[in-house]
Write an enzyme that holds these catalytic residues in place. Structure first.
Site, PDB file in Angstrom:
ATOM      1  N   ASP A 124      20.179  25.461  27.141  1.00  0.00           N
ATOM      2  CA  ASP A 124      21.249  25.878  28.048  1.00  0.00           C
ATOM      3  C   ASP A 124      20.614  26.087  29.426  1.00  0.00           C
ATOM      4  O   ASP A 124      19.393  26.086  29.589  1.00  0.00           O
ATOM      5  CB  ASP A 124      21.977  27.128  27.527  1.00  0.00           C
ATOM      6  CG  ASP A 124      23.375  27.248  28.138  1.00  0.00           C
ATOM      7  OD1 ASP A 124      23.636  26.598  29.181  1.00  0.00           O
ATOM      8  OD2 ASP A 124      24.213  27.987  27.600  1.00  0.00           O
TER       9      ASP A 124
HETATM   10  C1  NOJ Z   1      25.865  27.469  30.791  1.00  0.00           C
HETATM   11  C2  NOJ Z   1      26.801  27.534  29.639  1.00  0.00           C
HETATM   12  O1  NOJ Z   1      26.360  28.545  28.738  1.00  0.00           O
HETATM   13  C3  NOJ Z   1      26.958  26.242  28.866  1.00  0.00           C
HETATM   14  O2  NOJ Z   1      27.996  26.387  27.950  1.00  0.00           O
HETATM   15  C4  NOJ Z   1      27.203  25.101  29.805  1.00  0.00           C
HETATM   16  O3  NOJ Z   1      27.352  23.920  29.068  1.00  0.00           O
HETATM   17  C5  NOJ Z   1      26.057  25.011  30.777  1.00  0.00           C
HETATM   18  N1  NOJ Z   1      25.954  26.237  31.543  1.00  0.00           N
HETATM   19  C6  NOJ Z   1      26.210  23.824  31.730  1.00  0.00           C
HETATM   20  O4  NOJ Z   1      27.213  24.068  32.633  1.00  0.00           O
END
Ligand code: NOJ
Length: 797
Positions: free
Chosen positions: A300
């Protein structure tokens, strides 16, 4: 005749899909439930040949993903990103969207870099892309996997046309705590429902064939157990027993992998002290060795670098730990890019570990066809087409949950509206708010959204709809405002979120209600401020003065219908006890207003069921129906009854609130009623050995007759719950193990059968082995987790 180019073929296929007859897009049957494509020998040969040519720096470039933009216009420069791409120091971008932007970088990758490896562009396409469907939690309320397929596939088609072959979806984190804002992206509290939905989302996006021009690779997230954040606080640590982790929380991810998920996203949280992003048990032992996952894992956002905050080492150490654990791509952190090369050269990190991560990423790029067809044909500007809007309306109609529809004295049931209702007061901050109807994580343009006000005015004529905003979503120094102040420093909320004088506005709304036959109140949450990531709440009631507004309008004596628009189960206890009709409408998307009106007027008979329990009080959270037994069970607690002796006091109960949900999992009413026969089993006993050997093949069937006992057609979500009592590890008091939607004409009866196999009958023992043990299983079938039609069968030695 000249053959159309791949890009033109994509456009043609996409147009054909858009023009397809209005129905759920069901490609499930075609989908091979494995990620075998990623293991193909031909792909592996190509990957190995390319890998041999790569320098260490080029390999590490493949592991880097950045969030980039694409600037156009006078003086605009993308030089920084252009250089990185040309030097092959990046393998993927997120948030670069549209044919122009993606083609710009892709041309550099394909034409100016040494090895011509295409970039893979990823994006958060969560509930549709340009055409905004209801939020995933709502889609789960449909208990209709085909609805999820439709949403996913429509999103895939739109994403592909924007140059995006990879979506960061589905999110399948079990969410049992309504305080956690990200419950909106999930399928709710139940492992069985979430697993079925997880498979459906993957099918819809990938269609069992990643090489199709209308397929996108998924990234199943957030692996693992992100939804169990302690106290419902986002990014918080997770503490779960190994049994609960496997038996509940890991199930939906495993289902997605079984369906062929191409990529996974590591989660921010730690699990029992080990951060997921540096967790070899999760990323390698379970995901790859046990489940046979062939794709790649992306971290993430910044999660690799955040391992430093988790305090498991400095930059180089955490980069090594994450990579060795099995996290292949570093999203927006560039720690792999800066901290791994030296460790490879010093021998601390074997180059083979880097190679393996590169292989996994290249495989996905090859399978998606990016080497052969790297570009996207520019298309017309997006706006939701009538066909897609129709799909959005159809899906939204299935997601609405009628929580309550009690008869009102002298009027009868308020819903559906009968012809005698002539004038409507439509009140509330969400009655005419386009942005909030879309919910969090929406790419769609709010200008296309149909609000409830627009839908009612179109249907009834503006003269018959008396509108009053009533109050803001926030008021004064609301707690949410205080928290939000530090969220990117964005300005005060827009639109109807805040209004100058709530008291005056409530008074006006009361006068409006007095002039109408009924009052429809649209209350709930702000999509931007209260739903989604970093939107944990400790107060789950209506924000601002919404509760005051509701009570003031109810005090007029006019019949009140409450429409709740929210991304989570809210605490609506007063309404649950005093408002005769309540419709849970979630964040219903671009066609939300029409879909709600369809249900209010009975054109669509509601069939949605709650995928997550609605609490009576926040203190009950995490609240879910599949509770473990306790030695001191509290049964039939009713707080109007004061416990008079210690037998009643010393039980597992609250002294100031009932244990039960206000509206439990699986709950949802219809405009008709359904009756269930006593369920019957196809056999009374089954040898444990036979069950153990059965795998996915049914060993027993549970049958039940369901009858529509009312006067209108309706669809019932028939649910089957099991309990496995008296075995070596205690099991929940009941768990969903089957569901199906059954459409019934008035008076019609249908026989429904639930096949059960090892999959449904096993549990994890203390050695973390999936087993069955001899015992008598309890079975309930019905229309909610309160189902009462009961039978049993025995698993014997
Ligand atoms: C953080 C989020 O937790 C995740 O769900 C998302 O896909 C990513 N950022 C990318 O935007």
């Amino acid at each position: 005749m000249k053959k159309p180019s791949f890009a033109v073929a994509c456009r043609l296929l996409i147009s054909a899909l858009i023009l397809a007859p209005l129905c759920h897009i069901s490609l499930a049957q075609a989908a091979p439930p494995s990620n075998a494509q990623l293991a193909s020998p031909e792909i592996n040969r190509k990957v190995e040949a390319l890998l041999k040519k790569m320098t260490l720096e080029e390999k590490l470039g493949q592991l880097a993903q950045f969030s980039a933009g694409f600037a156009t216009g006078p003086g605009a420069s993308n030089q920084h990103w252009d250089d990185l791409v040309a030097k092959e120091q990046v393998g993927s971008f997120l948030n670069v969207v549209g044919a122009d932007a993606t083609n710009h970088y892709q041309h550099i990758a394909m034409e100016k870099s040494r090895l011509h490896i295409p970039l893979i562009f990823g994006l958060d396409v969560i509930h549709g892309d340009h055409t905004v469907f209801p939020i995933p939690l709502a889609v789960a309320a449909s208990f209709d996997p085909k609805a999820a397929e439709t949403v996913a596939h429509t999103g895939a088609v739109e994403a592909r046309a924007d140059g995006i072959p990879w979506v960061f979806s589905p999110m399948v984190d079990i969410s049992r705590d309504a305080r956690w804002g990200r419950i909106i992206e999930s399928n709710g509290e139940d492992a069985y429902l979430s697993s079925a939905m997880a498979r459906a989302w993957v099918r819809g996006y990938q269609q069992g064939d990643l090489s199709r021009p209308d397929s996108v690779a998924v990234s199943v997230k957030h692996f693992a157990a992100y939804g169990a954040a302690l106290a419902g606080r986002d990014y918080n640590a997770v503490e779960l027993s190994p049994i609960t982790l496997r038996q509940v929380y890991l199930k939906p991810y495993q289902a997605a992998v079984a369906e062929g998920a191409a990529t996974m996203m590591s989660s921010f949280n730690s699990i029992n002290g080990v951060p997921a992003t540096a967790n070899p048990l999760i990323m390698t032992e379970i995901l790859r060795k046990e489940w046979g996952f062939n794709g790649f894992v992306v971290s993430d956002w910044g999660a690799v670098a955040e391992l430093i905050n988790h305090s498991i080492g400095d930059g180089p150490t955490v980069a090594r730990k994450a990579l060795e654990a099995g996290v292949d791509m570093d999203m927006e952190g560039n720690l792999y890019g800066t901290a791994i090369a030296a460790q490879v050269r010093s021998g601390k990190v074997p180059e083979s570990v880097v190679d393996e991560a590169v292989r996994r990423i290249l495989r996905v790029k090859f399978v998606l066809g990016l080497f052969d067809h790297p570009y996207t044909e520019p298309g017309p500007a997006w706006e939701p087409t009538p066909e897609r809007r129709a799909l959005a309306r159809q899906v939204a109609g299935e997601t609405l949950v009628l929580l309550k529809n009690d008869p009102v004295e002298g009027v009868g049931k308020l819903l559906p509206f009968a012809g005698k209702t002539k004038s409507f007061a439509l009140i509330g901050p969400l009655a005419d708010d386009q942005r909030d109807m879309q919910g969090a994580w929406s790419q769609g343009n709010p200008q296309y959204v149909v609000t409830l006000r627009k839908a009612l005015e179109e249907r009834l004529g503006a003269d018959h709809v008396l509108y009053a905003v009533g109050c803001g979503l926030l008021s004064g120094k609301d707690e949410v405002i205080l928290n939000h102040a530090s969220f990117g420093g964005s300005a005060a909320p827009s639109g109807s979120n805040q209004i100058p004088d709530d008291a005056k506005s409530i008074a006006e709304a009361v006068e409006t209600a007095k002039k109408a036959d009924v009052a429809v109140l649209a209350l709930g949450e702000s999509a931007d401020w209260m739903e989604g990531e970093a939107s944990s709440r400790v107060h789950l009631g209506f924000t601002g003065k919404q509760e005051d507004l509701l009570e003031a309008v109810a005090a007029t004596g006019k019949p009140v219908i409450l429409v709740v628009l929210a991304g989570r189960p809210l605490q609506i206890k007063w309404a649950g006890e005093h408002v005769p009709a309540i419709l849970e409408a979630w964040s219903p998307g671009v066609e939300g207003g029409y879909a709600i009106a369809d249900v209010l007027f009975g054109d669509v008979n509601p069939s949605g069921k709650l995928p997550a329990s609605l609490p009576r009080a926040v203190g009950q959270e995490p609240l879910y129906y599949a509770q473990m037994p306790t030695g001191r069970p509290a049964t039939g607690i009713d707080l109007s009854h004061i416990p008079t002796n210690s037998d009643e006091k010393f039980h597992s109960r609250y002294v100031d609130e009932e244990n039960s949900a206000l509206f439990p999992f699986g709950w949802g009413l219809s405009y008709t009623s359904f009756a269930y026969s006593t369920p019957e089993v196809s056999r009374q006993t089954i040898p444990a050995k036979e069950v153990m050997a059965s795998g996915h093949s049914p060993v027993i069937k549970v049958g039940v007759d369901v009858r529509n006992t009312g006067s209108v057609a309706g669809t019932e979500v028939v649910q089957l719950y099991l309990r496995i009592p008296n075995v070596s590890v205690e099991q929940p008091v009941r768990e969903l193990k089957g569901f199906t939607r059954v459409a019934l004409a008035p008076g019609e009866s249908k026989h429904v059968e639930f096949p059960l196999s090892f999959d449904e009958l096993n549990f994890y023992n203390v050695d973390l082995k999936q087993v069955v043990e001899p015992t008598a299983y309890d079975v309930w079938v019905g229309g909610s987790s309160l189902a009462t039609a009961h039978t049993t069968f025995q698993v014997v030695e």
